[in-house]
Design a protein around this motif. Structure first.
Motif, short mmCIF file in Angstrom:
data_model
loop_
_atom_site.label_atom_id
_atom_site.label_comp_id
_atom_site.label_asym_id
_atom_site.label_seq_id
_atom_site.Cartn_x
_atom_site.Cartn_y
_atom_site.Cartn_z
N LEU A 148 -40.14 -32.25 -55.60
CA LEU A 148 -38.77 -32.22 -56.10
C LEU A 148 -38.52 -30.88 -56.76
N ARG A 206 -35.31 -29.25 -58.91
CA ARG A 206 -34.04 -29.66 -59.51
C ARG A 206 -33.50 -28.56 -60.42
N ARG A 208 -30.17 -28.00 -63.15
CA ARG A 208 -29.00 -28.52 -63.85
C ARG A 208 -28.28 -27.37 -64.55
N GLN A 243 -25.81 -31.13 -61.17
CA GLN A 243 -27.22 -31.23 -60.79
C GLN A 243 -27.38 -31.01 -59.29
N ASP A 257 -30.46 -30.99 -56.31
CA ASP A 257 -31.84 -31.37 -56.00
C ASP A 257 -32.20 -30.96 -54.58
N TYR A 262 -40.05 -38.69 -52.53
CA TYR A 262 -38.82 -38.62 -53.32
C TYR A 262 -37.60 -39.01 -52.49
N ASN A 304 -30.93 -32.21 -49.44
CA ASN A 304 -30.29 -31.64 -50.60
C ASN A 304 -29.34 -32.66 -51.21
N ARG A 346 -23.53 -34.67 -62.73
CA ARG A 346 -24.38 -35.56 -63.52
C ARG A 346 -23.66 -36.04 -64.77
N ASN A 363 -37.48 -42.76 -58.04
CA ASN A 363 -37.66 -41.66 -57.10
C ASN A 363 -38.57 -42.01 -55.93
#
Length: 483
Positions: A103, A105, A107, A128, A130, A136, A154, A159, A341
């Motif tokens: 993962l 990520r 933010r 967010q 990812d 995941y 993607n 968020r 996840n």
């Protein structure tokens, strides 16, 4: 010659003096004052005034890189809505599931605050992004084929995004029902942890006591796309199962919270409407649909104790919840086999529901009654700093659910029996620099359940190699930087 030079120099001097005298009478344009960025002294660190305004702004970001390994076992996928026998299930060998994944990520957040006659006006946005691969993305269901899921994907979404003013909160926030909300653990344990779209009002009673009433989106608390289980019983059973109807009444949440130097305590309650319908099908006066409604609810209590007598930053969280027809207030994973996840567990899937629709034997197609699920969860988490740069968190949860008469109908027909789950985990966390953390987490989960079966009959046996009471081990490595 000298006389001529003297005359020329004298003339030039007179002209220059006259020009300067004339220029002194002309208006002079002054440079515009520079509006330097000023630090806000009333908001805390990280805020500065937006030039030319009285609004303070803070810009922040987080980067998280994570890898996971999960010991999966062979699994049996749930019955699709509307099917009535084991032929609707699919066995997925363990080798066809990803056991590892990655993962990445990011933010990005913006926080603005303005002082008004009614208090602080705040607007907050956090976006967010990812990149997920492997477990995941719950990949690997196609035997290693290069599917979109198996190759990764993607995800980008808002968020958080809300406005706060004079006690009003409107927007996307953490549900006001939540308290611990997976504060420490990476893999989800049994507790409520859901972002919600809300309209809420908080009244500050005084002395650290506050009361909140929140109107929250019901759809975020509906279980799965269909939301309801369905039991076909009798010759007139519908073939399209039952599902949630459209939202009419949103979830209603009430909270009492008490904050003091020693920590915090919170009591939460929620109402969750269950609108069920089935169809289309022939009959019912040609309408092709039928439905029924019932009411779900949940209550929760939690306390956080700060423990500076052990070490600075130490604390203990304890929380418990009970629900009737509102499973996601007990555990925000969508059923006991699932984590946030990953698929987490193999074996026979205990697919929890808010309610199970049971067809009325001998009645017209599509008519049914609802059997609500009932359950509770408890959790605890303890965080201890051995040094200012190294701390350890141990956490665990227990939960159980049952479904009344739905447990007395064989699982091949959609019945669902009693289930209980234990989770325990430990984190090792190292902070070598400010806002930089390395974390290593280990988790163990065990599910025990009964197979639903008809009265006075043994439950239909599971296929060979499918565990009724599976367990799993997980290891997760994370690097996170906030700035």
């Amino acid at each position: 010659m000298n006389l001529a030079k003297s005359l020329l120099l004298g003339t030039a001097a007179l002209i220059s003096a006259a020009s300067l005298a004339h220029a002194a009478d002309l208006p002079v344009a002054k440079a515009a004052p520079v509006d330097y960025v000023r630090v806000c002294d009333w908001t805390g660190a990280g805020f500065f005034y937006i030039p030319g305004t009285d609004t303070c702004i803070s810009i922040g970001a987080q980067v998280r890189i994570e890898g996971v390994f999960i010991s999966n076992s062979r699994t049996l996928t749930p019955v699709p809505v509307g099917t009535s026998n084991i032929l609707g299930r699919t066995i997925v060998p363990a080798r066809d599931r990803d056991e590892s994944g990655f993962l990445a990520r990011v933010r990005l957040g913006v926080d603005t605050r303005t002082q008004t006659a009614y208090g602080t006006l705040r607007a907050f946005i956090q976006y967010q992004i990812d990149r997920v691969q492997g477990t995941y993305a719950e990949g690997g269901l196609s035997g290693g084929a290069s599917t979109i899921t198996n190759s990764g994907g993607n995800n980008a979404a808002l968020r958080r995004g809300f406005i706060q003013f004079a006690g009003i909160t409107a927007g996307r926030v953490q549900s006001f029902f939540d308290f611990y909300a997976d504060n420490y653990n990476y893999e989800g344990i049994a507790n409520s942890d859901i972002a919600q779209n809300v309209f809420a009002y908080t009244y500050q009673v005084g002395g650290g006591l506050s009361a909140t009433f929140s109107i929250e989106d019901r759809n975020a608390r509906n279980l799965t796309t269909q939301g309801l289980g369905y039991i076909n019983a009798g010759a007139n059973a519908v073939t399209t199962g039952a599902r949630y109807g459209g939202e009419t009444i949103p979830d209603l949440v009430g909270v009492l919270r008490y904050d003091q130097a020693w920590g915090s305590a919170q009591l939460s309650a929620a109402y969750h409407e269950i609108q069920a319908e089935s169809g289309p099908f022939a009959g019912t006066s040609g309408q092709g649909f039928s439905g029924t409604d019932t009411d779900g609810f949940a209550v929760q209590g939690g306390v956080r104790l700060k423990l500076p007598m052990l070490a600075a930053g130490d604390d203990l969280w304890v929380e418990g919840a009970y629900q009737n027809g509102a499973y996601l207030y007990q555990d925000s994973a969508y059923y006991m086999n699932q984590g946030f996840n990953s698929a987490l567990l193999g074996g026979f899937q205990h697919v929890d529901r808010d309610a199970i629709a049971i067809h009325n034997v001998g009645s017209a197609a599509g008519t049914f009654t609802l059997q609500k699920g009932e359950g509770f969860s408890v959790m605890a988490a303890f965080n201890h700093y051995f040094t200012p740069n190294f701390h350890d968190v141990i956490f665990g949860s227990y939960e159980q659910t049952s479904y009344g008469r739905a447990g007395r109908i064989d699982w091949t027909q959609g019945g669902l029996g009693f289930g209980e789950q234990y989770k325990i985990g430990n984190q090792f966390l190292w902070d070598p620099a400010k806002n930089l953390e390395f974390g290593l987490e280990f988790d163990y989960v065990k599910l025990n359940q009964t197979l639903a079966h008809n009265v006075n009959q043994a439950a239909t046996a599971l296929p060979t190699g499918i565990s009724k009471d599976p367990d799993a081990f997980e290891a997760r490595l994370r690097v996170e930087r906030d700035f």
